[in-house]
Write a protein that holds these residues in place. Structure first.
Motif, PDB file in Angstrom:
ATOM      1  N   PHE A 147       0.842  -1.201   0.000  1.00  0.00           N
ATOM      2  CA  PHE A 147       0.000   0.000   0.000  1.00  0.00           C
ATOM      3  C   PHE A 147       0.874   1.247   0.000  1.00  0.00           C
ATOM      4  O   PHE A 147       1.819   1.362   0.767  1.00  0.00           O
ATOM      5  CB  PHE A 147      -0.933   0.029   1.215  1.00  0.00           C
ATOM      6  CG  PHE A 147      -1.785   1.253   1.277  1.00  0.00           C
ATOM      7  CD1 PHE A 147      -2.866   1.400   0.432  1.00  0.00           C
ATOM      8  CD2 PHE A 147      -1.487   2.285   2.146  1.00  0.00           C
ATOM      9  CE1 PHE A 147      -3.656   2.534   0.472  1.00  0.00           C
ATOM     10  CE2 PHE A 147      -2.264   3.421   2.199  1.00  0.00           C
ATOM     11  CZ  PHE A 147      -3.349   3.548   1.362  1.00  0.00           C
ATOM     12  N   SER A 148       0.515   2.196  -0.866  1.00  0.00           N
ATOM     13  CA  SER A 148       1.236   3.460  -0.945  1.00  0.00           C
ATOM     14  C   SER A 148       0.225   4.599  -1.077  1.00  0.00           C
ATOM     15  O   SER A 148      -0.675   4.539  -1.916  1.00  0.00           O
ATOM     16  CB  SER A 148       2.170   3.455  -2.150  1.00  0.00           C
ATOM     17  OG  SER A 148       2.688   4.739  -2.367  1.00  0.00           O
ATOM     18  N   TRP A 149       0.372   5.616  -0.230  1.00  0.00           N
ATOM     19  CA  TRP A 149      -0.518   6.762  -0.301  1.00  0.00           C
ATOM     20  C   TRP A 149      -0.361   7.500  -1.623  1.00  0.00           C
ATOM     21  O   TRP A 149      -1.337   7.984  -2.188  1.00  0.00           O
ATOM     22  CB  TRP A 149      -0.243   7.720   0.855  1.00  0.00           C
ATOM     23  CG  TRP A 149      -0.839   7.257   2.129  1.00  0.00           C
ATOM     24  CD1 TRP A 149      -0.204   6.679   3.169  1.00  0.00           C
ATOM     25  CD2 TRP A 149      -2.224   7.322   2.496  1.00  0.00           C
ATOM     26  NE1 TRP A 149      -1.090   6.382   4.166  1.00  0.00           N
ATOM     27  CE2 TRP A 149      -2.336   6.764   3.785  1.00  0.00           C
ATOM     28  CE3 TRP A 149      -3.365   7.786   1.870  1.00  0.00           C
ATOM     29  CZ2 TRP A 149      -3.558   6.667   4.438  1.00  0.00           C
ATOM     30  CZ3 TRP A 149      -4.578   7.689   2.525  1.00  0.00           C
ATOM     31  CH2 TRP A 149      -4.658   7.139   3.795  1.00  0.00           C
ATOM     32  N   LEU A 150       0.854   7.584  -2.107  1.00  0.00           N
ATOM     33  CA  LEU A 150       1.096   8.288  -3.361  1.00  0.00           C
ATOM     34  C   LEU A 150       0.389   7.585  -4.521  1.00  0.00           C
ATOM     35  O   LEU A 150      -0.242   8.238  -5.360  1.00  0.00           O
ATOM     36  CB  LEU A 150       2.597   8.382  -3.619  1.00  0.00           C
ATOM     37  CG  LEU A 150       3.034   9.202  -4.819  1.00  0.00           C
ATOM     38  CD1 LEU A 150       2.562  10.649  -4.671  1.00  0.00           C
ATOM     39  CD2 LEU A 150       4.526   9.161  -4.976  1.00  0.00           C
ATOM     40  N   ARG A 151       0.458   6.258  -4.565  1.00  0.00           N
ATOM     41  CA  ARG A 151      -0.215   5.506  -5.625  1.00  0.00           C
ATOM     42  C   ARG A 151      -1.741   5.634  -5.493  1.00  0.00           C
ATOM     43  O   ARG A 151      -2.445   5.758  -6.487  1.00  0.00           O
ATOM     44  CB  ARG A 151       0.193   4.039  -5.567  1.00  0.00           C
ATOM     45  CG  ARG A 151      -0.331   3.239  -6.726  1.00  0.00           C
ATOM     46  CD  ARG A 151       0.273   1.866  -6.778  1.00  0.00           C
ATOM     47  NE  ARG A 151       0.497   1.319  -5.449  1.00  0.00           N
ATOM     48  CZ  ARG A 151       0.118   0.107  -5.073  1.00  0.00           C
ATOM     49  NH1 ARG A 151      -0.460  -0.699  -5.912  1.00  0.00           N
ATOM     50  NH2 ARG A 151       0.362  -0.317  -3.852  1.00  0.00           N
ATOM     51  N   PHE A 152      -2.224   5.614  -4.248  1.00  0.00           N
ATOM     52  CA  PHE A 152      -3.671   5.780  -4.023  1.00  0.00           C
ATOM     53  C   PHE A 152      -4.154   7.144  -4.515  1.00  0.00           C
ATOM     54  O   PHE A 152      -5.189   7.244  -5.180  1.00  0.00           O
ATOM     55  CB  PHE A 152      -3.987   5.610  -2.530  1.00  0.00           C
ATOM     56  CG  PHE A 152      -5.410   5.906  -2.174  1.00  0.00           C
ATOM     57  CD1 PHE A 152      -6.430   5.052  -2.555  1.00  0.00           C
ATOM     58  CD2 PHE A 152      -5.739   7.051  -1.468  1.00  0.00           C
ATOM     59  CE1 PHE A 152      -7.749   5.328  -2.235  1.00  0.00           C
ATOM     60  CE2 PHE A 152      -7.053   7.334  -1.143  1.00  0.00           C
ATOM     61  CZ  PHE A 152      -8.061   6.469  -1.524  1.00  0.00           C
ATOM     62  N   LEU A 153      -3.414   8.209  -4.206  1.00  0.00           N
ATOM     63  CA  LEU A 153      -3.810   9.544  -4.642  1.00  0.00           C
ATOM     64  C   LEU A 153      -3.710   9.700  -6.157  1.00  0.00           C
ATOM     65  O   LEU A 153      -4.517  10.393  -6.772  1.00  0.00           O
ATOM     66  CB  LEU A 153      -2.966  10.596  -3.934  1.00  0.00           C
ATOM     67  CG  LEU A 153      -3.219  10.715  -2.423  1.00  0.00           C
ATOM     68  CD1 LEU A 153      -2.244  11.712  -1.815  1.00  0.00           C
ATOM     69  CD2 LEU A 153      -4.644  11.124  -2.142  1.00  0.00           C
ATOM     70  N   LYS A 154      -2.738   9.048  -6.780  1.00  0.00           N
ATOM     71  CA  LYS A 154      -2.619   9.107  -8.237  1.00  0.00           C
ATOM     72  C   LYS A 154      -3.796   8.411  -8.905  1.00  0.00           C
ATOM     73  O   LYS A 154      -4.247   8.833  -9.969  1.00  0.00           O
ATOM     74  CB  LYS A 154      -1.307   8.473  -8.695  1.00  0.00           C
ATOM     75  CG  LYS A 154      -0.113   9.359  -8.482  1.00  0.00           C
ATOM     76  CD  LYS A 154       1.151   8.695  -9.003  1.00  0.00           C
ATOM     77  CE  LYS A 154       2.360   9.568  -8.761  1.00  0.00           C
ATOM     78  NZ  LYS A 154       3.604   8.926  -9.233  1.00  0.00           N
TER      79      LYS A 154
END
Length: 87
Positions: free
Chosen positions: A38-45
């Motif tokens: 899980f990555s916040w950056l990937r989720f926001l993208k």
């Protein structure tokens, strides 16, 4: 804008933004947070370009319009004519 129009526009913007936040939470719950991937950056993208993103943007736009739009000023009528007015 009158105060009633401003209030309605602000309420619409608040409702749209709140709906988008609920959709963001549903999207966030679909991920497995306990895995190491899980990555916040990937989720926001992934959120950019989604329906929830555009809904939130529309809500913020309505809020901006409702808060920053100039209010209509009432015209004041003089009680006295120009000849009898105080200087």
């Amino acid at each position: 804008m009158t105060i009633i129009q401003r209030t309605i526009v602000v309420l619409i913007g608040t409702q749209l933004a709140a709906s988008a936040v609920i959709l963001f939470i549903f999207d966030l719950n679909s991920y497995n947070h306990f895995s190491g991937s899980f990555s916040w950056l990937r989720f926001l993208k992934e959120l950019v370009g989604s329906f929830a993103f555009y809904l939130f943007s529309a809500g913020l736009l309505f809020l901006l319009i409702g808060m920053c739009a100039p209010s209509r000023k009432k015209k004041r009528f003089s009680v006295h004519e120009k000849e009898n007015s105080l200087k």
